[in-house]
Scaffold this motif. Sequence first.
Motif, PDB file in Angstrom:
ATOM      1  N   PHE A 253       0.902  -1.259  -0.187  1.00 24.05           N
ATOM      2  CA  PHE A 253      -0.057  -0.123  -0.090  1.00 24.05           C
ATOM      3  C   PHE A 253       0.793   1.225   0.010  1.00 24.05           C
ATOM      4  O   PHE A 253       0.277   2.554   0.123  1.00 24.05           O
ATOM      5  CB  PHE A 253      -0.946  -0.009   1.145  1.00 24.05           C
ATOM      6  CG  PHE A 253      -2.179  -0.903   0.922  1.00 24.05           C
ATOM      7  CD1 PHE A 253      -3.315  -0.451   0.410  1.00 24.05           C
ATOM      8  CD2 PHE A 253      -2.094  -2.239   1.301  1.00 24.05           C
ATOM      9  CE1 PHE A 253      -4.289  -1.143   0.298  1.00 24.05           C
ATOM     10  CE2 PHE A 253      -3.273  -3.058   0.994  1.00 24.05           C
ATOM     11  CZ  PHE A 253      -4.285  -2.360   0.527  1.00 24.05           C
ATOM     12  N   ARG A 254       2.104   1.116  -0.040  1.00 23.39           N
ATOM     13  CA  ARG A 254       3.051   2.325  -0.059  1.00 23.39           C
ATOM     14  C   ARG A 254       2.507   3.256  -1.188  1.00 23.39           C
ATOM     15  O   ARG A 254       2.666   2.728  -2.495  1.00 23.39           O
ATOM     16  CB  ARG A 254       4.347   2.029  -0.178  1.00 23.39           C
ATOM     17  CG  ARG A 254       5.612   3.236  -0.431  1.00 23.39           C
ATOM     18  CD  ARG A 254       6.874   2.634  -0.187  1.00 23.39           C
ATOM     19  NE  ARG A 254       7.462   3.127   1.062  1.00 23.39           N
ATOM     20  CZ  ARG A 254       8.467   2.804   1.466  1.00 23.39           C
ATOM     21  NH1 ARG A 254       9.680   2.389   0.651  1.00 23.39           N
ATOM     22  NH2 ARG A 254       8.921   3.411   2.700  1.00 23.39           N
ATOM     23  N   TYR A 255       2.458   4.338  -0.958  1.00 23.06           N
ATOM     24  CA  TYR A 255       2.012   5.429  -1.885  1.00 23.06           C
ATOM     25  C   TYR A 255       0.453   5.678  -2.342  1.00 23.06           C
ATOM     26  O   TYR A 255       0.325   6.354  -3.224  1.00 23.06           O
ATOM     27  CB  TYR A 255       2.928   5.745  -3.051  1.00 23.06           C
ATOM     28  CG  TYR A 255       4.443   5.708  -2.780  1.00 23.06           C
ATOM     29  CD1 TYR A 255       4.852   6.573  -1.743  1.00 23.06           C
ATOM     30  CD2 TYR A 255       5.418   4.926  -3.373  1.00 23.06           C
ATOM     31  CE1 TYR A 255       6.210   6.813  -1.651  1.00 23.06           C
ATOM     32  CE2 TYR A 255       6.982   4.952  -3.168  1.00 23.06           C
ATOM     33  CZ  TYR A 255       7.147   5.892  -2.316  1.00 23.06           C
ATOM     34  OH  TYR A 255       8.511   5.900  -2.022  1.00 23.06           O
ATOM     35  N   ILE A 256      -0.300   4.641  -1.849  1.00 18.64           N
ATOM     36  CA  ILE A 256      -1.703   4.754  -2.154  1.00 18.64           C
ATOM     37  C   ILE A 256      -2.642   4.905  -1.040  1.00 18.64           C
ATOM     38  O   ILE A 256      -3.690   4.713  -1.213  1.00 18.64           O
ATOM     39  CB  ILE A 256      -2.017   3.545  -3.145  1.00 18.64           C
ATOM     40  CG1 ILE A 256      -1.725   2.232  -2.596  1.00 18.64           C
ATOM     41  CG2 ILE A 256      -1.196   3.557  -4.509  1.00 18.64           C
ATOM     42  CD1 ILE A 256      -2.504   1.053  -3.181  1.00 18.64           C
ATOM     43  N   THR A 257      -1.996   5.043   0.210  1.00 16.29           N
ATOM     44  CA  THR A 257      -2.972   5.201   1.081  1.00 16.29           C
ATOM     45  C   THR A 257      -3.909   6.311   1.153  1.00 16.29           C
ATOM     46  O   THR A 257      -4.845   6.510   2.014  1.00 16.29           O
ATOM     47  CB  THR A 257      -2.287   4.898   2.360  1.00 16.29           C
ATOM     48  OG1 THR A 257      -1.304   5.856   2.547  1.00 16.29           O
ATOM     49  CG2 THR A 257      -1.758   3.737   2.811  1.00 16.29           C
ATOM     50  N   ASP A 258      -3.622   7.327   0.375  1.00 18.50           N
ATOM     51  CA  ASP A 258      -4.438   8.523   0.177  1.00 18.50           C
ATOM     52  C   ASP A 258      -5.530   8.042  -0.608  1.00 18.50           C
ATOM     53  O   ASP A 258      -6.500   8.957  -0.750  1.00 18.50           O
ATOM     54  CB  ASP A 258      -3.748   9.722  -0.214  1.00 18.50           C
ATOM     55  CG  ASP A 258      -2.970   9.754  -1.364  1.00 18.50           C
ATOM     56  OD1 ASP A 258      -2.326   8.466  -1.522  1.00 18.50           O
ATOM     57  OD2 ASP A 258      -2.781  10.468  -2.420  1.00 18.50           O
TER      58      ASP A 258
ATOM     59  N   LYS B  25      -3.522   5.416  -9.548  1.00 20.47           N
ATOM     60  CA  LYS B  25      -4.082   6.212  -8.644  1.00 20.47           C
ATOM     61  C   LYS B  25      -4.541   7.689  -9.152  1.00 20.47           C
ATOM     62  O   LYS B  25      -5.591   8.184  -8.912  1.00 20.47           O
ATOM     63  CB  LYS B  25      -3.189   6.281  -7.183  1.00 20.47           C
ATOM     64  CG  LYS B  25      -3.884   6.995  -6.295  1.00 20.47           C
ATOM     65  CD  LYS B  25      -2.822   7.267  -5.010  1.00 20.47           C
ATOM     66  CE  LYS B  25      -1.711   8.331  -5.342  1.00 20.47           C
ATOM     67  NZ  LYS B  25      -0.914   8.675  -3.890  1.00 20.47           N
TER      68      LYS B  25
END
Lengths: 441, 441
Positions: B153-158, B314
């Motif tokens: 999930f690194r860099y997509i949690t927003d 994303k």
Amino acid sequence: MVKQDFTITTYEVRDIRFPTSQHLDGSDAMNKDPDYSAAYVIFYTDDKQVEGHGMTFTCGRGTEVCCSAIDALAGKFINKKLSELIVDMRATHRICTGDSQLRWIGPEKGAIHLATAAVINAIWDLWAKAEGKPLWKLVVDLTPEQFVQAIDFRYITDAITPEEAIELLKQNEAGKAAREAEMREKGYPAYTTSAGWLGYSDDKVRRLCREAKEQGFTHFKQKVGGDKASDIRRAQLIREEIGDEGVLMMDANQVWDVKEAITWMEDLLQFKPHFIEEPTSPDDVLGHAAIRKALYPRTRVATGEHIQNRIIFKQLFQAEAIDFCQIDSCRVAGVNEILSILLMARKFNIPVVPHAGGVGLCEYVQHLSLIDYICVSATTEGRILEFVDHLHEHFLDPVVMKNGKYMTPLAPGYSIQMKRESIEDYTFPEGKVHKELAASK
Amino acid sequence: MVKQDFTITTYEVRDIRFPTSQHLDGSDAMNKDPDYSAAYVIFYTDDKQVEGHGMTFTCGRGTEVCCSAIDALAGKFINKKLSELIVDMRATHRICTGDSQLRWIGPEKGAIHLATAAVINAIWDLWAKAEGKPLWKLVVDLTPEQFVQAIDFRYITDAITPEEAIELLKQNEAGKAAREAEMREKGYPAYTTSAGWLGYSDDKVRRLCREAKEQGFTHFKQKVGGDKASDIRRAQLIREEIGDEGVLMMDANQVWDVKEAITWMEDLLQFKPHFIEEPTSPDDVLGHAAIRKALYPRTRVATGEHIQNRIIFKQLFQAEAIDFCQIDSCRVAGVNEILSILLMARKFNIPVVPHAGGVGLCEYVQHLSLIDYICVSATTEGRILEFVDHLHEHFLDPVVMKNGKYMTPLAPGYSIQMKRESIEDYTFPEGKVHKELAASK
């Protein structure tokens, strides 16, 4: 067209690695143990005295992949005359980026684009040597039309057109000679990253800050994003060393997600960071815009060393996502693409603050900031060139620093030619240094 | 944990090229002469009967660069037990994407990411074979927690958090068995790209349209962007063949700048294109958003085969830049990253319409659309799977088409294992086929 003409007869590719991970030089939250390396290419010509040298910077493992990509590109230049190549530098650039099969493994990104930088920069090195000029001088002596003719405008015409670019350059023609004279006399201002690596002890950081101050530096960079308590402690001690008047920059090397970047920086704002560099993924234009929106003007956002090409830079400008544009001389496809980014930065009024360090990057970027100042932005306001004091001894014409400034390079070429002995000794894995290291393990 | 356990003992990398450029199969405005190729990896195990196969699709030149990158990654898996690798597939994925030195030549893009797909998919192939299940069935049988545990999930949690992802999957648990049964009976709907290549004559296009209609296809794709008059002529003749009820899709393969894409498409809207695919650079999130804003709802925007990773996807979702998400099974880092993109597409309500064709892509993506339908989106509305009828004969378990549908694959694994004879004959440059070609020139 060119003072001396040559035909490229053959080329050589080398995988050159410096075992820097042994001392944690260059350690940060993401790059924990880099072995500063170069995928290196030499174009030989029918004039035995003149060679075109180029390299792309890498971090150790993976250099062989870039070397393989250089091999896929460099052969295209065999039997080409320099005069044929420079008559249309846009077409020459597209020899690399427009190969209908190779573009699948990019396009214009990753290993193939890093390799393109080595190859294209070697052609510019050869051209500059043929003219007997340092690279920056070759470029600033181009007419606005010739300058723009080197640029591939594909995918950026919604941000800047060739006509606009020529207009921007023409506006600066009048002051060029004066700015060039100023640079030859005074040099380009620099900042240092040598003090703030994550792997260094607090005492070593304090000592390096003091030494850098004594050398005339006023800007200092701290690596952050490993452990927050440690970031705070270190920011405090660097502030103690550099005082309120020193400029403190922070660099997270992409470790955070978007929301994490904002909350982490909230706790570091007390130390008045000038900017936060690489707060998140270099691919995340909208993420950078969100971070900037949350933090501006308490701090500012910088990125660039991992921005893959002009198309991502274009969007960073369009989205108002960054305050500083940190071009990298190897990440994008060499001089041609850099020129397009300098022009867009000028149009969007974003200062160019090149990335340097590693091996060879300082040698390269000094030319780029000179081009930016003398013909594109015509100002050094808010602009400062990164300097890291590692591995310069391997180059024939290494950077020269005086009072925290890069002295303007005068030797013909792009300053990137390594000493033959260094090339031989550090070639991986068969060079002397690596054989000795392997034997000692 | 796993039905049968194996230890990976060694691996083999092959550069496999099919000389498709001789017949202009696959020709479009950007890819004029592809030689459909595979950078191919085999993991051998201590059980001589079971091997993990994976490949990344390439276009000829440059396959050797991806093979070099596979070499840099595959060695990390030697002496690993399958059970160790699958217990935390997120960590296994990061073995490839998180290497602190290799990430410099990406990160997560270009040759190193294409190579990661080959390696990671080979691990999934091995796991599926160990379970005696086709890949899609292995994945749909995971619990929501296990499914999400495979994702970085690194860099997509927003955009999506693990908790949200689990929640989305849980909503679909009830209907899974029924959807699986439906797929086993009827298969997944497909469309064909075989008819519309730029290099084909008008007569050949007409004939291929008729044949495709007879085979049950209702969606047809036309390549555009070479010459506008020819695009118009061809759109007209395809419309004549497929009637008003046929769905006509257009694909520009990245040839246009942003404004050019809009004006060119204005002239093609009369033929009611369902979508325009790859209207501009795959890196240009804001460009796609601008094109969509200008053309929607007269036509829609699709892209994906060149979208380098989950971070660009994303942003395409966040910026409302696309109407169709065309994931590619090799461009991003294999199954794990695909799962994250399926989940984001579901959250943003964008239909997933995978890219296929080339060599091996149809074999791969049939599994991905089944996963999407059975556990993620739970619908086939607006979804249709690309099909190109080339090179299937080289696989042990090739795709099976009936009435314009992909029949659900049942053999254990990821359907990507090539016949040994094909591997040997098409290995470049030393395979029999290439030796004969070289001799005939």
